[in-house]
Scaffold this active site. Structure first.
Site, PDB file in Angstrom:
ATOM      1  N   SER A 115       0.850  -1.190   0.000  1.00 29.34           N
ATOM      2  CA  SER A 115       0.000   0.000   0.000  1.00 29.34           C
ATOM      3  C   SER A 115       0.886   1.240   0.000  1.00 29.34           C
ATOM      4  CB  SER A 115      -0.962  -0.036   1.190  1.00 29.34           C
ATOM      5  OG  SER A 115      -1.977   0.925   1.043  1.00 29.34           O
ATOM      6  N   GLU A 220      -1.926  -2.705  -7.832  1.00 24.18           N
ATOM      7  CA  GLU A 220      -3.086  -2.894  -6.956  1.00 24.18           C
ATOM      8  C   GLU A 220      -3.497  -1.525  -6.435  1.00 24.18           C
ATOM      9  OE1 GLU A 220      -3.371  -2.499  -3.403  1.00 24.18           O
ATOM     10  OE2 GLU A 220      -1.340  -1.731  -3.145  1.00 24.18           O
ATOM     11  N   HIS A 290      -5.159  -5.149  -1.230  1.00 24.53           N
ATOM     12  CA  HIS A 290      -5.807  -4.981   0.065  1.00 24.53           C
ATOM     13  C   HIS A 290      -6.812  -6.102   0.315  1.00 24.53           C
ATOM     14  CE1 HIS A 290      -3.978  -1.073  -0.544  1.00 24.53           C
ATOM     15  NE2 HIS A 290      -4.226  -0.780   0.716  1.00 24.53           N
TER      16      HIS A 290
END
Length: 320
Positions: A115, A220, A290
């Site tokens: 992330s 992502e 996630h």
């Protein structure tokens, strides 16, 4: 991705000392620190909590200086075997330009997270020439699927081999429900590069943006509007980031809002707009992002993508 081979950090072993740091968002749950330490011990490692990991400064885990101090203390300590980020959030882009990555080159160790940590991973790999790891954060739960991949990549000084639908541990692997969709078939080989799309876009124009020449790019994201994903892909295309890719692995774009007041497009339509003209292997839906059950992917390590089979194979060891 450059002619100089990347440095493999030492593999993790039972009793390895792991620094737990929070370089981005604050730990809002009281048990976040406890969960991170407990997970470390459950995996057989000895946690070493960063001095400032429990601090709270607005939407950061401490001031920029406090977060940088924890990170650099861990990088410079030769007695620590790895650095595991406790969470993402936001904040690494504020400190990546201030960190002494030379310490990582002098004392190579695994740096793990995903992330917002994407910025830190790419900065460390590009600056220190050390393989870093896009994988679960330390406060998260680690179901068997994630643990199997985490340990396979970080504890074995041999190529991890095929990921994806490999049936070597069926009780572990089939628990992860995912469907891989082939956008453009074929096979490709190249070093892995990528991470969170929003953070990669933030690195454009900095020394930390990854070298994508011949790479297999993985992406992502979470909580984005589809039009913003579209815009970020358009930006990457505009700077030529896609021009020399070998292949693309699209992970999960969770909590994706596909509709605007003016209408909607499908996620696959947006991907096709930017990736199909490249005429390289592309597939999406991989367990990256996630989600609870996810892969651990080493940045800079050569891999082979089989877009038709929905598999990714690591061709080199990620650790020494």
């Amino acid at each position: 991705m450059g002619s100089k081979p990347l440095i493999r950090p030492p593999k993790l072993m039972q009793g390895s000392r792991i620094a737990l740091v929070a370089p981005a968002g604050p730990l809002l749950e009281r048990d976040d620190l406890t969960r991170a330490e407990t997970l470390c011990r459950a995996l057989g490692y000895e946690p070493a909590l960063g001095r400032n990991a429990g601090r709270h400064h607005g939407y950061f885990a401490g001031t920029d200086q406090e977060r940088q101090d924890d990170l650099e203390a861990a990088l410079q300590n030769p007695e620590l075997d790895a650095i595991w980020c406790i969470r993402g959030g936001y904040g690494t882009t504020r400190i990546v330009d201030r960190v002494d990555y030379g310490a990582l080159a002098r004392h190579p160790k695994a740096l793990i997270g995903f992330s917002d940590v994407t910025a830190l991973l790419n900065a460390a790999t590009s600056s220190a020439g050390v393989v870093t790891f896009h994988g679960p954060v330390a406060r998260s739960s680690m179901p068997p699927f994630s643990r199997w991949h985490f340990e396979r990549v970080l504890t074995c000084a041999e190529p991890a081999g095929r990921l994806g639908r490999l049936p070597a541990a069926p009780d572990v692997l089939v628990s992860q429900e995912h469907r891989i969709v082939t956008l453009q078939g074929g096979r490709a080989e190249g070093p892995l590069a990528g991470g969170n799309l929003s953070l990669l876009q933030c690195l454009i124009g900095t020394p930390h943006f990854p070298d994508l020449d011949g790479a297999i790019l993985f992406l992502e994201d979470v909580g984005e509007e589809l039009y913003r994903v579209d815009r970020m892909l358009a930006h990457l295309r505009a700077i030529g980031a896609f021009d020399r890719l070998a292949g693309v692995v699209v992970g999960r774009f969770t909590e994706l809002n596909r509709r605007m007041v003016d209408g909607a497009l499908g996620f696959d339509q947006v991907l096709a707009t930017y990736l199909l003209p490249l005429r390289i292997p592309v597939a999406y839906g991989f367990p990256v992002g996630h989600i609870e059950a996810q892969w651990t992917l080493p940045l800079g390590v050569r891999a082979r993508l089989d877009a038709d089979a929905g598999e990714l194979e690591l061709l080199e060891a990620a650790v020494a």
